[in-house]
Design a protein around this motif. Structure first.
Motif, PDB file in Angstrom:
ATOM      1  N   ALA A 105       8.359   2.716   3.029  1.00 35.80           N
ATOM      2  CA  ALA A 105       8.439   4.120   2.583  1.00 35.80           C
ATOM      3  C   ALA A 105       8.666   4.192   1.084  1.00 35.80           C
ATOM      4  CB  ALA A 105       9.544   4.849   3.338  1.00 35.80           C
ATOM      5  N   ASP A 106       9.495   3.279   0.551  1.00 33.65           N
ATOM      6  CA  ASP A 106       9.707   3.233  -0.897  1.00 33.65           C
ATOM      7  C   ASP A 106       8.413   2.854  -1.618  1.00 33.65           C
ATOM      8  OD1 ASP A 106      12.404   3.845  -0.535  1.00 33.65           O
ATOM      9  OD2 ASP A 106      12.981   1.728  -0.448  1.00 33.65           O
ATOM     10  N   LEU A 107       7.682   1.883  -1.056  1.00 39.93           N
ATOM     11  CA  LEU A 107       6.395   1.481  -1.640  1.00 39.93           C
ATOM     12  C   LEU A 107       5.417   2.647  -1.644  1.00 39.93           C
ATOM     13  CD1 LEU A 107       5.920  -2.036  -0.001  1.00 39.93           C
ATOM     14  CD2 LEU A 107       6.463  -1.557  -2.387  1.00 39.93           C
ATOM     15  N   MET A 108       5.430   3.444  -0.583  1.00 38.54           N
ATOM     16  CA  MET A 108       4.525   4.577  -0.489  1.00 38.54           C
ATOM     17  C   MET A 108       4.816   5.585  -1.605  1.00 38.54           C
ATOM     18  SD  MET A 108       3.719   7.154   2.701  1.00 38.54           S
ATOM     19  CE  MET A 108       5.325   7.922   2.708  1.00 38.54           C
ATOM     20  N   ARG A 109       6.090   5.845  -1.887  1.00 41.04           N
ATOM     21  CA  ARG A 109       6.435   6.789  -2.953  1.00 41.04           C
ATOM     22  C   ARG A 109       5.963   6.281  -4.312  1.00 41.04           C
ATOM     23  NH1 ARG A 109      10.653   7.737   0.607  1.00 41.04           N
ATOM     24  NH2 ARG A 109      11.998   6.089  -0.173  1.00 41.04           N
ATOM     25  N   VAL A 110       6.150   5.003  -4.585  1.00 37.81           N
ATOM     26  CA  VAL A 110       5.714   4.419  -5.851  1.00 37.81           C
ATOM     27  C   VAL A 110       4.183   4.473  -5.949  1.00 37.81           C
ATOM     28  CG1 VAL A 110       5.610   2.290  -7.207  1.00 37.81           C
ATOM     29  CG2 VAL A 110       7.749   2.947  -6.085  1.00 37.81           C
ATOM     30  N   ALA A 111       3.510   4.100  -4.863  1.00 40.27           N
ATOM     31  CA  ALA A 111       2.040   4.128  -4.857  1.00 40.27           C
ATOM     32  C   ALA A 111       1.520   5.550  -5.054  1.00 40.27           C
ATOM     33  CB  ALA A 111       1.511   3.533  -3.555  1.00 40.27           C
ATOM     34  N   ALA A 112       2.185   6.521  -4.446  1.00 31.00           N
ATOM     35  CA  ALA A 112       1.765   7.913  -4.588  1.00 31.00           C
ATOM     36  C   ALA A 112       1.895   8.378  -6.040  1.00 31.00           C
ATOM     37  CB  ALA A 112       2.594   8.807  -3.664  1.00 31.00           C
ATOM     38  N   ARG A 113       2.991   8.001  -6.678  1.00 30.54           N
ATOM     39  CA  ARG A 113       3.166   8.375  -8.091  1.00 30.54           C
ATOM     40  C   ARG A 113       2.077   7.748  -8.953  1.00 30.54           C
ATOM     41  NH1 ARG A 113       8.770   7.871  -7.141  1.00 30.54           N
ATOM     42  NH2 ARG A 113       8.774   5.749  -7.934  1.00 30.54           N
ATOM     43  N   LYS A 114       1.806   6.467  -8.740  1.00 32.61           N
ATOM     44  CA  LYS A 114       0.821   5.779  -9.575  1.00 32.61           C
ATOM     45  C   LYS A 114      -0.604   6.265  -9.323  1.00 32.61           C
ATOM     46  CE  LYS A 114       3.297   1.557 -10.620  1.00 32.61           C
ATOM     47  NZ  LYS A 114       3.144   1.462 -12.055  1.00 32.61           N
ATOM     48  N   SER A 115      -0.930   6.571  -8.072  1.00 31.39           N
ATOM     49  CA  SER A 115      -2.300   6.976  -7.723  1.00 31.39           C
ATOM     50  C   SER A 115      -2.517   8.484  -7.801  1.00 31.39           C
ATOM     51  CB  SER A 115      -2.632   6.515  -6.305  1.00 31.39           C
ATOM     52  OG  SER A 115      -1.833   7.221  -5.356  1.00 31.39           O
ATOM     53  N   LYS A 116      -1.405   9.225  -7.856  1.00 34.03           N
ATOM     54  CA  LYS A 116      -1.439  10.687  -7.831  1.00 34.03           C
ATOM     55  C   LYS A 116      -1.986  11.225  -6.503  1.00 34.03           C
ATOM     56  CE  LYS A 116      -1.616  11.311 -12.836  1.00 34.03           C
ATOM     57  NZ  LYS A 116      -1.010  10.108 -13.171  1.00 34.03           N
ATOM     58  N   PHE A 117      -1.916  10.409  -5.449  1.00 34.73           N
ATOM     59  CA  PHE A 117      -2.311  10.824  -4.114  1.00 34.73           C
ATOM     60  C   PHE A 117      -1.114  11.479  -3.431  1.00 34.73           C
ATOM     61  CE2 PHE A 117      -6.032   8.516  -4.700  1.00 34.73           C
ATOM     62  CZ  PHE A 117      -6.840   8.518  -3.576  1.00 34.73           C
ATOM     63  N   LYS A 118      -1.387  12.412  -2.551  1.00 37.18           N
ATOM     64  CA  LYS A 118      -0.337  12.962  -1.692  1.00 37.18           C
ATOM     65  C   LYS A 118      -0.315  12.074  -0.444  1.00 37.18           C
ATOM     66  CE  LYS A 118       1.178  16.918   0.921  1.00 37.18           C
ATOM     67  NZ  LYS A 118       0.815  18.213   1.488  1.00 37.18           N
ATOM     68  N   PRO A 119       0.751  11.331  -0.233  1.00 40.71           N
ATOM     69  CA  PRO A 119       0.759  10.372   0.875  1.00 40.71           C
ATOM     70  C   PRO A 119       0.849  11.044   2.239  1.00 40.71           C
ATOM     71  CG  PRO A 119       2.897  10.402  -0.190  1.00 40.71           C
ATOM     72  CD  PRO A 119       1.990  11.303  -0.997  1.00 40.71           C
ATOM     73  N   ALA A 120       0.146  10.464   3.193  1.00 39.98           N
ATOM     74  CA  ALA A 120       0.223  10.896   4.589  1.00 39.98           C
ATOM     75  C   ALA A 120       0.946   9.844   5.414  1.00 39.98           C
ATOM     76  CB  ALA A 120      -1.171  11.142   5.150  1.00 39.98           C
ATOM     77  N   SER A 121       0.674   8.584   5.116  1.00 40.48           N
ATOM     78  CA  SER A 121       1.331   7.495   5.833  1.00 40.48           C
ATOM     79  C   SER A 121       1.115   6.206   5.056  1.00 40.48           C
ATOM     80  CB  SER A 121       0.759   7.344   7.241  1.00 40.48           C
ATOM     81  OG  SER A 121      -0.589   6.917   7.187  1.00 40.48           O
ATOM     82  N   VAL A 122       1.862   5.199   5.436  1.00 41.17           N
ATOM     83  CA  VAL A 122       1.676   3.877   4.850  1.00 41.17           C
ATOM     84  C   VAL A 122       1.820   2.851   5.966  1.00 41.17           C
ATOM     85  CG1 VAL A 122       4.099   3.582   4.183  1.00 41.17           C
ATOM     86  CG2 VAL A 122       2.335   2.286   2.993  1.00 41.17           C
ATOM     87  N   HIS A 123       0.904   1.915   5.975  1.00 41.24           N
ATOM     88  CA  HIS A 123       0.938   0.815   6.920  1.00 41.24           C
ATOM     89  C   HIS A 123       0.649  -0.449   6.128  1.00 41.24           C
ATOM     90  CE1 HIS A 123       0.990   3.502  10.376  1.00 41.24           C
ATOM     91  NE2 HIS A 123       0.165   4.243   9.664  1.00 41.24           N
ATOM     92  N   LEU A 124       1.624  -1.311   6.055  1.00 43.13           N
ATOM     93  CA  LEU A 124       1.484  -2.547   5.309  1.00 43.13           C
ATOM     94  C   LEU A 124       0.778  -3.582   6.171  1.00 43.13           C
ATOM     95  CD1 LEU A 124       2.341  -4.102   2.708  1.00 43.13           C
ATOM     96  CD2 LEU A 124       4.304  -4.883   4.026  1.00 43.13           C
ATOM     97  N   THR A 125      -0.192  -4.267   5.599  1.00 40.55           N
ATOM     98  CA  THR A 125      -0.868  -5.361   6.290  1.00 40.55           C
ATOM     99  C   THR A 125      -0.689  -6.619   5.458  1.00 40.55           C
ATOM    100  OG1 THR A 125      -2.525  -3.862   7.192  1.00 40.55           O
ATOM    101  CG2 THR A 125      -3.057  -6.208   7.220  1.00 40.55           C
ATOM    102  N   LEU A 126       0.023  -7.562   6.016  1.00 37.88           N
ATOM    103  CA  LEU A 126       0.242  -8.852   5.377  1.00 37.88           C
ATOM    104  C   LEU A 126      -0.829  -9.807   5.897  1.00 37.88           C
ATOM    105  CD1 LEU A 126       2.061 -10.789   3.718  1.00 37.88           C
ATOM    106  CD2 LEU A 126       3.283 -11.240   5.846  1.00 37.88           C
ATOM    107  N   ARG A 127      -1.598 -10.376   4.989  1.00 40.38           N
ATOM    108  CA  ARG A 127      -2.613 -11.362   5.377  1.00 40.38           C
ATOM    109  C   ARG A 127      -2.146 -12.725   4.913  1.00 40.38           C
ATOM    110  NH1 ARG A 127      -7.588  -9.662   7.093  1.00 40.38           N
ATOM    111  NH2 ARG A 127      -7.878  -7.421   7.067  1.00 40.38           N
ATOM    112  N   GLY A 128      -2.343 -13.700   5.761  1.00 41.77           N
ATOM    113  CA  GLY A 128      -1.920 -15.051   5.428  1.00 41.77           C
ATOM    114  C   GLY A 128      -2.236 -15.999   6.565  1.00 41.77           C
ATOM    115  N   VAL A 129      -1.436 -17.029   6.711  1.00 41.17           N
ATOM    116  CA  VAL A 129      -1.647 -18.050   7.742  1.00 41.17           C
ATOM    117  C   VAL A 129      -0.420 -18.050   8.651  1.00 41.17           C
ATOM    118  CG1 VAL A 129      -2.141 -20.481   8.207  1.00 41.17           C
ATOM    119  CG2 VAL A 129      -3.085 -19.373   6.173  1.00 41.17           C
ATOM    120  N   CYS A 130      -0.652 -17.907   9.955  1.00 42.27           N
ATOM    121  CA  CYS A 130       0.447 -17.848  10.931  1.00 42.27           C
ATOM    122  C   CYS A 130       1.101 -19.218  11.087  1.00 42.27           C
ATOM    123  CB  CYS A 130      -0.050 -17.331  12.268  1.00 42.27           C
ATOM    124  SG  CYS A 130      -1.081 -18.491  13.200  1.00 42.27           S
TER     125      CYS A 130
END
Length: 136
Positions: A105-130
């Motif tokens: 949620a904190d990341l979403m607020r920062v991203a919204a400020r930087k992008s000037k988007f009005k956020p609706a939701s945030v879903h983090l996807t971590l890509r890597g090796v299990c």
């Protein structure tokens, strides 16, 4: 202006086919594709069609009973967990796991400020090796 899609009434009784599809998703610990759901649903209802599975998944998603995950690189996957959560996906085997990162949620607020988007939701996807693929 975006087209509004009417949500199905959740009080509607689920058809046998929709109930079978929902039970398949709810009983699995992974995030199955429509094809995998179809294979499992056929064990319950041998006459169910692929189109019925797709239509059932669309209905269940719109009713908020399942969550569709689409990473844009293949078939959608379906999740029994419909509350906000995040995912990690293995680049080697494709394994997909749920996790919750409250700081998203904190990341979403920062991203919204930087992008000037009005956020609706945030879903983090971590890509890597299990862990299983790292052992190999």
């Amino acid at each position: 202006m975006a087209k509004q899609v009417a949500k199905p009434r959740t009080e509607e009784k689920l058809t046998r086919q929709r109930e079978a599809v929902l039970q398949v998703v709810r009983e699995r610990d992974d995030h199955p594709t429509a094809s995998e759901i179809f294979q499992s649903a056929r064990l319950r209802l041998p006459t169910i069609s692929y189109a019925t599975v797709y239509n059932s998944l669309r209905f269940l998603k719109e009713a908020g009973l399942v969550y569709e995950i689409n990473f844009g690189d293949g078939a959608s996957r379906y999740d029994r967990e419909t509350d906000r959560h995040d995912h990690a996906i293995c680049n080697d085997c494709g394994k997909l796991v749920d996790f919750d990162l409250p700081q998203a949620a904190d990341l979403m607020r920062v991203a919204a400020r930087k992008s000037k988007f009005k956020p609706a939701s945030v879903h983090l996807t971590l890509r890597g090796v299990c862990p299983d693929c790292r052992k190999v």
